[in-house]
Design an enzyme around this catalytic site. Structure first.
Site, PDB file in Angstrom:
ATOM      1  N   MET B  75       0.803  -1.220   0.000  1.00  0.00           N
ATOM      2  CA  MET B  75       0.000   0.000   0.000  1.00  0.00           C
ATOM      3  C   MET B  75       0.844   1.283   0.000  1.00  0.00           C
ATOM      4  SD  MET B  75      -2.920  -1.286  -0.325  1.00  0.00           S
ATOM      5  CE  MET B  75      -2.909  -3.079  -0.540  1.00  0.00           C
ATOM      6  N   CYS B  76       2.175   1.157  -0.105  1.00  0.00           N
ATOM      7  CA  CYS B  76       3.039   2.346  -0.132  1.00  0.00           C
ATOM      8  C   CYS B  76       2.935   3.071  -1.467  1.00  0.00           C
ATOM      9  CB  CYS B  76       4.494   1.942   0.090  1.00  0.00           C
ATOM     10  SG  CYS B  76       4.959   1.876   1.821  1.00  0.00           S
ATOM     11  N   HIS B  77       2.882   4.397  -1.396  1.00  0.00           N
ATOM     12  CA  HIS B  77       2.891   5.205  -2.612  1.00  0.00           C
ATOM     13  C   HIS B  77       4.299   5.261  -3.201  1.00  0.00           C
ATOM     14  CE1 HIS B  77      -0.594   6.673  -0.330  1.00  0.00           C
ATOM     15  NE2 HIS B  77      -1.128   6.912  -1.504  1.00  0.00           N
ATOM     16  N   GLU B 116      10.218   3.880   3.957  1.00  0.00           N
ATOM     17  CA  GLU B 116      11.476   3.818   3.209  1.00  0.00           C
ATOM     18  C   GLU B 116      12.657   3.649   4.176  1.00  0.00           C
ATOM     19  OE1 GLU B 116       8.911   5.657   2.431  1.00  0.00           O
ATOM     20  OE2 GLU B 116       8.564   5.040   0.359  1.00  0.00           O
ATOM     21  N   ASP B 130      23.373 -12.130   5.287  1.00  0.00           N
ATOM     22  CA  ASP B 130      23.749 -12.960   4.148  1.00  0.00           C
ATOM     23  C   ASP B 130      25.263 -12.993   3.946  1.00  0.00           C
ATOM     24  OD1 ASP B 130      23.305 -14.489   1.723  1.00  0.00           O
ATOM     25  OD2 ASP B 130      23.769 -12.662   0.612  1.00  0.00           O
TER      26      ASP B 130
END
EC number: 4.6.1.17
Lengths: 160, 160, 160, 160, 160, 160
Positions: B75-77, B116, B130
């Site tokens: 749902m992020c713009h 973000e 990793d």
């Protein structure tokens, strides 16, 4: 002690050559926990959402995120994931509620799916945060870790 | 209490309409911590890596990950990020070392960059895991949260 | 008659320069319809799915797909979408049921969001098909079209 | 009746585990039709485009789109597609022309390529619309469906 | 001498903060050249390809590639490109033919589009190589460089 | 002479069907060279960058870029790359310095990795340009070509 396998002789990172490794069935499970206020937990439970469900969006985002792992983590090999599923569980705490997220990823390939499972729970957690942050920005994503992995030459692994 | 803004009247998630919101400068900082063994910390410090540096790869992955936020979080713009930077700090603990990762993201737009910044530190943490998992699979990514945000109508926010 | 705007003088496609266009609020609505058997419709309605809901996954995929439009459609400009929402409606037909999917996309920018709305309903439809194809592979995605658009120099448009 | 395979026990969608399935050659063909005005058809035929060709861009977009299927459709497994081709055919109708788009996708893997073929024709259709919408916004994308599939345990399928 | 702007105080790369920069119209042109055998050039010219055209695919790939620049180049800001076009020109050489590829990219934003133009010609060149490599694997992509840029505080630039 | 394999009977590009090809180990090496001023070379060598290193970012971008090849080059098949590594070497020239970039990509699959190796060095070169362009915009990316490939039915290839 194992040595670092991601750097080349000049000290820069490389993508390790796995072409000699055998194909085997590999399964990995990762876990993450989101700590939230009672206010947020109640809002989720008490019908402020009709048919919707933050866990639903989180699960879909996590499944799609697992498929993006090699696009997001620089040294990860592209892997054809063959299955991904989630469990979600709420637990009451002294200060509110914890949501425990677990993801299990399966593939049959030349390298493991630990990073895929960890990426899946992380993105599910971030999505849950995004869906609910209008109610509670103070949520904390706690203790994200690899629960277990099976398959592959390095053997099975279980977190404590 | 704020209400949930991600669901529509039928109870299914929507991307909230922000076209009426004002453009303002927005800054958000997020933090994540990776807990590791003394063995791994020593391996990083004591030249098992020549010019290479796990933090370097983590930082680049985190910056690239911040740009992918709206692709990863449903749902992020989409936002045109205008700056991203990181700090990394090691702290000795009773059982080894903690690496504290902070990312700050800047934009001038109609919606904030909290997700973000949280995505940036999460992907940096996953990348660090990793790069080093061949030495220590028991690392735990602890306490990922929004440290602060400024700009936008809902006002400034500081954790704690 | 309007001329074709996507080809350059040598007859090859180009991305049209929109830098001289004005910024205005733009809204577009698109529709698609999926025709399915009564058997599938009943399966969806009668609790073969507990909390889950094919419309939920279709809606999330459609919202994420709208954000990918310029990545999928070669000559589309990248646009910062500012809102996306869906409605779903079932209608009984002589041979089963139709699901009518509508998506509305909003932005304030230099070019319209018709393709974003059409992409949103198409991907929602494909996702619905994928979720339900184990029950009914004969579903047909019918009549996908632009319902209306407002904003921009070329004026408003209403289908029929 | 087949049961729904995309939901887990808690009613939330999962990516089905296919690791036990056999590898076999799989082929799927999908079809979509775009209905357009005579004015648009004439414009395409009568040299308003020199070397260019909307079918060319549509075909390339469709091939690239087939490769993005698992990125776009949430529960689709990542598949290494091994071939994709298209045919295009115009047919005169009472109100103008129909463009019939067919895509065939091949792979040898553990799961079918129905969604890849459906995605390929859908994206080709959307791209054709985008290339020509300056001339005719009233185009309708009609009847997108799976024509046939071969290979895999569930057997061959032919539409009607 | 300008200083390096991509590293932070700790010596690790960051995405430079451009939020204080002004919005202005920016245009950049880049060039690349592919050197090929006479055999390949003749094959392209003499109808071994009917309606198809390697330049067509190269141009489409280049336009789509320009849109992916910030996804590919780690420290590039996401930019809403507003126009992209190409020219292609063949020149006979002593050993065969050169194909000169030029791409011009336009935006109005806070940072330039040099990298977008360079990425566009590079991806167009790689695509041309891919389309023709069955005939001539010895092609060389020569001299890729920024031809000129206009707009922005650092002023206009012309190569030699 | 080999014929063109990327076009179908109607003259439009297709993705060639490789499902009948055998799986074999394939290795490809590509090279690119960046020509730069002495001023830039000195700036890189003489500590204007502390722990940072443009080659580090270029290498990571190149490795990530190799994984994106089939997303960038329209007719490339998706391939599960199994290893990627780089070498970098500076050479003094009459007008400054040349940086020679070589990338080797490995896979075991049905088609070669020439395009992956060429894409890797191209994206590494573009990233190096981006990291250093504030000091020297006149850099030229020279002579990008396939050095050698082994494996596959068409046999081994060595440039010159």
């Amino acid at each position: 002690m194992s040595d670092f396998t991601h750097w080349n002789e000049e000290g820069r990172p490389k993508m390790v050559d796995i072409s000699q490794k055998d194909i085997s069935k590999r399964v990995a499970t990762a876990q993450s926990t989101i700590s939230m206020s009672k206010e947020l937990y109640d809002a989720i439970q008490n019908g402020l959402i009709k048919k919707g469900d933050p866990l639903n969006v989180a699960q879909i985002a996590g499944i799609m995120g697992a498929k993006k792992t090699s696009d997001i983590i620089p040294m990860c090999h592209p892997i054809s994931i063959q299955g991904t599923d989630f469990t979600f569980e709420y637990e009451e705490t002294t200060s509110g509620y914890d949501l425990i997220i677990r993801a299990t990823v399966t593939c049959s390939g030349k390298t493991g799916v630990e990073m895929e499972a960890l990426t899946a729970v992380s993105i599910a957690g971030l999505t849950f945060y995004d869906m609910c942050k209008a109610v509670d920005k103070r949520m904390v994503i706690k203790d994200t870790f690899l629960v277990q992995k099976t398959g592959g030459k390095s053997g099975d692994f279980f977190h404590k």
